[in-house]
Design a protein around this motif. Structure first.
Motif, PDB file in Angstrom:
ATOM      1  N   THR A 216       0.844  -1.210   0.000  1.00 35.57           N
ATOM      2  CA  THR A 216       0.000   0.000   0.000  1.00 35.57           C
ATOM      3  C   THR A 216       0.873   1.251   0.000  1.00 35.57           C
ATOM      4  O   THR A 216       0.576   2.241  -0.666  1.00 35.57           O
ATOM      5  CB  THR A 216      -0.947  -0.026   1.207  1.00 35.57           C
ATOM      6  OG1 THR A 216      -1.747  -1.215   1.153  1.00 35.57           O
ATOM      7  CG2 THR A 216      -1.848   1.201   1.246  1.00 35.57           C
TER       8      THR A 216
ATOM      9  N   ALA B  69       2.009   1.850  -3.475  1.00 35.10           N
ATOM     10  CA  ALA B  69       0.942   1.909  -4.487  1.00 35.10           C
ATOM     11  C   ALA B  69       1.068   3.137  -5.392  1.00 35.10           C
ATOM     12  O   ALA B  69       0.623   3.123  -6.537  1.00 35.10           O
ATOM     13  CB  ALA B  69      -0.413   1.888  -3.803  1.00 35.10           C
TER      14      ALA B  69
ATOM     15  N   LEU C 235      -5.496  -5.859  -1.917  1.00 35.13           N
ATOM     16  CA  LEU C 235      -4.825  -4.954  -2.880  1.00 35.13           C
ATOM     17  C   LEU C 235      -5.678  -4.678  -4.118  1.00 35.13           C
ATOM     18  O   LEU C 235      -5.405  -3.748  -4.870  1.00 35.13           O
ATOM     19  CB  LEU C 235      -3.477  -5.555  -3.295  1.00 35.13           C
ATOM     20  CG  LEU C 235      -2.428  -5.689  -2.193  1.00 35.13           C
ATOM     21  CD1 LEU C 235      -1.144  -6.319  -2.751  1.00 35.13           C
ATOM     22  CD2 LEU C 235      -2.117  -4.330  -1.540  1.00 35.13           C
TER      23      LEU C 235
END
Ligand SMILES: C[C@H](O)[C@@H](O)CC(=O)C(=O)O
Ligand SMILES: [Mg+2]
Length: 449
Positions: free
Chosen positions: A266, A269, A295
């Motif tokens: 994350t 990302a 995800l």
């Protein structure tokens, strides 16, 4: 049909000191020496036909795989190659279900790696004597014969022999065009892993990335997982170089626990990775399902396969929707035989989810590119008929093979030479044999061993 009786099986511990340059390094395998247990089957065929097989290791432990190959030798010696390929399923089962050896690893681990090398050494002469590269031998094979090479034990609850035949029959449509208008003309799309091994300093990463961009690469994989700040810096560096329109993937090589994987990815990302590879243990199917689910809202898929023991693991990953990108490996699974079953299972499961399960093979290792190119070309032509996928490429050690891969415009061009591209140059084997080959004598002496 192939002929010749197996008169001798030899297996060689061949190692390349890639750890010296950090090539191949990742968050869990920090000092890999790309190596192989290299199998040679000699026969009494009048043309001196030989079978060459290989399985990929990282240096230490190759000697254990060599032992396992020798333990399998009684199943191979004095066998007629025609009998082997004439009942390939039976031969596969002999190697993988030996009543005593299976106790130390039933279709997993060292014994399965060894079986993969021996099986590949049997596929190679079949293709050679038919005068075809292996991908063409498979493409031209009738569905029944192809399916007869597969052991369906443990997967008939999701894929039966009849279903496998039907998939192959349905994919006959358009085959000729896929060979001539796509494969022979443009090859198979690839991505590069060679720019961003974990052990590469930033300067090396920049230089290799810049060279890859000049060579028309548009898809890049970067190793992550050891240090978050390093990952952010290196991903930013690559993203700045390749730009938003090119593709980035990340590979953690089993470094994280499940919650850690979600949290860590994350935080990465922002770099919009297409996939995060091996976020956790390859034995944790439900863990991968949890990571995939967490995800998905970020548009990041999970890729896994290079260390999945066998078809049964893939069956569960598919059933649990625990992956998005399925990564076969020509040496981790039971050679062509077991990879065929996984390719067909991926196709079967495709109808269960809109995006399907693109097969994007693992090729990070010595000889893997040479072998897997055949399998993924067969997949495109005779199974998936899709190229919403790509094949990994690493630019290490191809010079040691008699028929090395040919890359053009970031694509694998189909091998033309008859066989399975598994034959290594004799001088390479001799010089890199461990520990008495010239390369290792020098290195070990310098290291004071
Ligand atoms: C140890 C191997 O180099 C591994 O890092 C390769 C890999 O994970 C990949 O190519 O993907
Ligand atoms: Mg990987």
């Amino acid at each position: 049909m192939v002929h010749g009786r197996v008169s001798r099986l030899s297996v060689h511990d061949v190692r390349f000191p890639t750890s010296l340059g950090g090539h191949g390094s990742d968050a869990m395998h920090t000092d890999p020496d790309y190596s192989a247990a290299y199998v040679v089957l000699e026969t009494d065929a009048e043309d001196g036909l030989k079978g060459y097989g290989i399985t990929f290791t990282l240096g230490r432990g190759t000697e254990v795989v060599v032992c396992a190959v020798n333990a399998l030798a009684p199943h191979v010696l004095n066998k007629d190659l025609g009998d082997i390929v004439g009942d390939f399923r039976g031969f596969y089962r002999q190697l993988t279900s030996d009543g005593q050896l299976r106790w130390i690893g039933a279709e997993k681990g060292v014994v399965h790696l060894a079986a993969a090398a021996v099986l590949s050494a049997a596929w190679a002469p079949w293709a050679k004597q038919e005068g075809k590269p292996l991908w063409k031998l498979l493409v031209d094979m009738d569905p029944q014969t192809l399916v007869s090479c597969i052991d369906f034990r443990y997967i008939t609850d999701v894929l039966t022999e009849e279903e496998a035949c039907e998939i192959l029959r349905q994919s006959q449509v358009g085959k000729k065009e896929r060979v001539e208008e796509q494969m022979l003309a443009h090859g198979y799309p690839a991505y590069t892993m060679s720019c961003a091994w974990l052990g590469h300093p930033d300067a090396t990463l920049k230089q290799l990335c810049s060279e890859a961009l000049k060579d028309s690469w548009t898809r890049f994989k970067v190793k992550v997982g050891a240090n978050l700040q390093d990952d952010i810096r290196r991903c930013q560096l690559i993203k700045n170089m390749i730009g938003p329109e090119k593709t980035l993937m990340m590979d953690a090589n089993q470094r994280w626990d499940v919650p850690e994987a979600v949290e860590w990815v994350t935080k990465l990302a922002e770099f919009k990775p297409l996939w995060t590879e091996e976020p956790t243990s390859p034995d944790d199917i439900l863990g991968h399902a949890a990571v995939s689910k967490a995800l998905a809202p970020l548009g990041i898929g999970v890729a896994i396969g290079e260390q999945c023991h066998n078809r049964v693991i893939f069956k569960q990953l598919l059933e649990a929707k625990a992956l998005k990108f399925l990564q076969i490996d020509s040496c981790r699974l039971g050679s062509v035989n077991e990879n065929l079953s996984v390719l067909l299972m991926a196709k079967k499961f495709e109808i269960r989810v809109p995006w399907g399960f693109p097969v994007c093979p693992h090729l990070g290792g010595v000889g893997l590119c040479e072998l897997v190119q055949h399998l993924i070309m067969f997949d495109f032509i005779s199974v998936s008929a899709s190229q919403d996928r790509m094949c990994e490429y690493v630019d290490h050690l191809h010079e040691h093979f008699k028929h090395p891969v040919l890359i053009r415009e970031a694509s694998y061009m189909p091998p033309k030479d008859a066989g399975y591209s598994t034959e290594m140059k004799e001088d390479s084997v001799k010089r890199h044999r461990y520990p008495d080959g010239e390369v290792w004598k020098k290195l070990l002496t310098a290291q004071g061993n």
